[in-house]
Write an enzyme that holds these catalytic residues in place. Structure first.
Site, mmCIF file in Angstrom:
data_model
loop_
_atom_site.group_PDB
_atom_site.id
_atom_site.type_symbol
_atom_site.label_atom_id
_atom_site.label_comp_id
_atom_site.label_asym_id
_atom_site.label_seq_id
_atom_site.Cartn_x
_atom_site.Cartn_y
_atom_site.Cartn_z
ATOM 1 N N ASP A 49 0.850 -1.200 0.000
ATOM 2 C CA ASP A 49 0.000 0.000 0.000
ATOM 3 C C ASP A 49 0.885 1.250 0.000
ATOM 4 O O ASP A 49 0.380 2.377 -0.056
ATOM 5 C CB ASP A 49 -1.004 -0.012 1.159
ATOM 6 C CG ASP A 49 -0.358 -0.066 2.527
ATOM 7 O OD1 ASP A 49 0.877 -0.147 2.608
ATOM 8 O OD2 ASP A 49 -1.105 -0.021 3.532
ATOM 9 N N SER A 50 2.220 1.039 -0.013
ATOM 10 C CA SER A 50 3.141 2.154 -0.258
ATOM 11 C C SER A 50 2.879 2.758 -1.631
ATOM 12 O O SER A 50 3.368 3.849 -1.925
ATOM 13 C CB SER A 50 4.595 1.672 -0.156
ATOM 14 O OG SER A 50 4.801 0.524 -0.947
ATOM 15 N N ASP A 88 -0.808 -6.183 -0.168
ATOM 16 C CA ASP A 88 -1.206 -5.564 1.100
ATOM 17 C C ASP A 88 -2.717 -5.414 1.151
ATOM 18 O O ASP A 88 -3.341 -4.997 0.160
ATOM 19 C CB ASP A 88 -0.630 -4.139 1.172
ATOM 20 C CG ASP A 88 0.544 -4.029 2.116
ATOM 21 O OD1 ASP A 88 0.658 -4.861 3.035
ATOM 22 O OD2 ASP A 88 1.348 -3.103 1.926
ATOM 23 N N LYS A 118 -0.854 -9.359 2.960
ATOM 24 C CA LYS A 118 -0.126 -8.876 4.141
ATOM 25 C C LYS A 118 -1.047 -7.949 4.921
ATOM 26 O O LYS A 118 -1.760 -7.145 4.327
ATOM 27 C CB LYS A 118 1.151 -8.131 3.734
ATOM 28 C CG LYS A 118 1.893 -7.518 4.936
ATOM 29 C CD LYS A 118 3.298 -7.082 4.580
ATOM 30 C CE LYS A 118 3.389 -5.735 3.923
ATOM 31 N NZ LYS A 118 2.801 -4.612 4.696
ATOM 32 N N GLU A 120 -1.190 -5.419 8.595
ATOM 33 C CA GLU A 120 -0.408 -4.776 9.655
ATOM 34 C C GLU A 120 -1.037 -5.040 11.016
ATOM 35 O O GLU A 120 -2.261 -5.062 11.145
ATOM 36 C CB GLU A 120 -0.353 -3.256 9.424
ATOM 37 C CG GLU A 120 0.452 -2.861 8.199
ATOM 38 C CD GLU A 120 0.590 -1.347 8.033
ATOM 39 O OE1 GLU A 120 0.237 -0.591 8.969
ATOM 40 O OE2 GLU A 120 1.057 -0.931 6.956
ATOM 41 N N GLU A 183 9.352 -3.795 10.723
ATOM 42 C CA GLU A 183 9.684 -2.480 10.153
ATOM 43 C C GLU A 183 10.223 -1.532 11.218
ATOM 44 O O GLU A 183 9.595 -1.331 12.272
ATOM 45 C CB GLU A 183 8.446 -1.861 9.470
ATOM 46 C CG GLU A 183 8.758 -0.477 8.893
ATOM 47 C CD GLU A 183 7.801 0.028 7.836
ATOM 48 O OE1 GLU A 183 6.877 -0.705 7.435
ATOM 49 O OE2 GLU A 183 7.988 1.191 7.399
HETATM 50 O O1 KIV Z 1 3.546 -1.068 1.667
HETATM 51 C C1 KIV Z 1 4.727 -1.451 1.677
HETATM 52 O O2 KIV Z 1 5.503 -1.216 0.750
HETATM 53 C C2 KIV Z 1 5.187 -2.180 2.850
HETATM 54 C C3 KIV Z 1 6.656 -2.422 2.979
HETATM 55 C C4 KIV Z 1 7.322 -1.183 3.440
HETATM 56 C C5 KIV Z 1 6.944 -3.563 3.868
HETATM 57 O O3 KIV Z 1 4.412 -2.530 3.683
#
Ligand code: KIV
Length: 266
Positions: A49-50, A88, A118, A120, A183
């Protein structure tokens, strides 16, 4: 292309940890880039989600929607021949209830060729991780600094509470996650957590003792803008190359040097 050309599977992550084989993860958001990263032998592509900060230009990941993740995950998974593709789950697509998490993660697996999601959070997400794993959805956890909590945290900083991060990582592992991102935590803490878990730790800003590392693609390529955290090693200043190419193009158009005869039709 790497010598290990078979598609990477989720169970391989634990097997790799058991034999000390380090795991490389990069974020990816589109087809042509994912093709290159996969051909380079990257083990796992994370549709992070970056994308909200790297591609969309927001100051956080909070605006990213599930539909957007699915859009990007489709492209990345279509390109990946070998790498495991993980997507994510974005903010508020899984925190409401276990049912919501299963629906969101289920959409990702059904509508794209991603192999895992993924999420969080540590102890607070343990039940959700368990629920996802029970219905057959592999989960990568993410503890330490959790960017989706930025409004509560106030700023992106190193998470130093060893007790909290250790308890979170253990909860994620006990709930059935196949790997966990650590992280922005101190090196010694990451090493201690890595020694306690049988699932691999994937570090970002967590020092060299994790079982694998993840880097944000735009940081690796110098496309990350002004701010760059100290762990974000730039392997190729592609941002500079793009700007220099665009400056040459502007000059060529201005001076009438583009297109040349050979680039024109008769
Ligand atoms: O969204 C992302 O790119 C991430 C990484 C920084 C692990 O969660």
């Amino acid at each position: 292309m790497s010598s290990e050309a078979r598609p990477v599977t989720v169970p391989e992550f634990a097997a790799w940890k058991a034999r000390n084989r380090r795991i490389s993860v990069l974020t990816a958001y589109d087809y042509p880039t994912a093709l290159l990263l996969d051909a380079a032998g990257v083990d796992c592509l994370l549709v992070g989600d970056s994308v909200g900060t790297t591609v969309q230009g927001w100051d956080s990941t909070l605006k990213v929607t599930l539909d957007q993740i699915i859009y990007h995950a489709e492209m990345v998974a279509r390109a990946a021949k070998r790498a495991l593709v993980v997507a994510d789950l974005p903010f508020l697509s899984y925190q409401v209830s276990r049912r919501q998490a299963i629906r969101s993660a289920g959409r990702v697996l059904k509508e794209t060729n991603c192999q895992a999601v993924k999420i969080e959070g540590g102890r607070t997400q343990a039940e959700t991780i368990r629920g996802l794993v029970e219905v057959g959805i592999p989960v990568m956890g993410h503890v330490g600094l959790t960017p989706q909590s930025i409004r509560r945290l106030g700023s992106y900083r190193v998470e130093r509470s060893a007790e909290k991060v250790t308890a979170d990582a253990l909860a994620v592992a006990e709930s059935g996650a196949f790997a966990v991102v650590l992280e922005c935590i101190p090196t010694d803490l990451a090493a201690s957590i890595t020694a306690k878990l049988t699932i691999p730790t994937i570090g970002i800003g967590a020092g060299p003792h994790c079982d694998g590392q993840v880097l944000v693609l735009h940081d690796m390529l110098g496309l990350g803008g002004e701010f760059s955290p100290k762990f974000a090693r730039c392997y190729a200043p592609v941002g500079d190359a793009i700007q220099a190419a665009a400056e040459r193009y502007v000059a060529d158009v201005g001076e009438g040097r583009f297109p040349a005869e050979s680039e024109s039709y008769r």
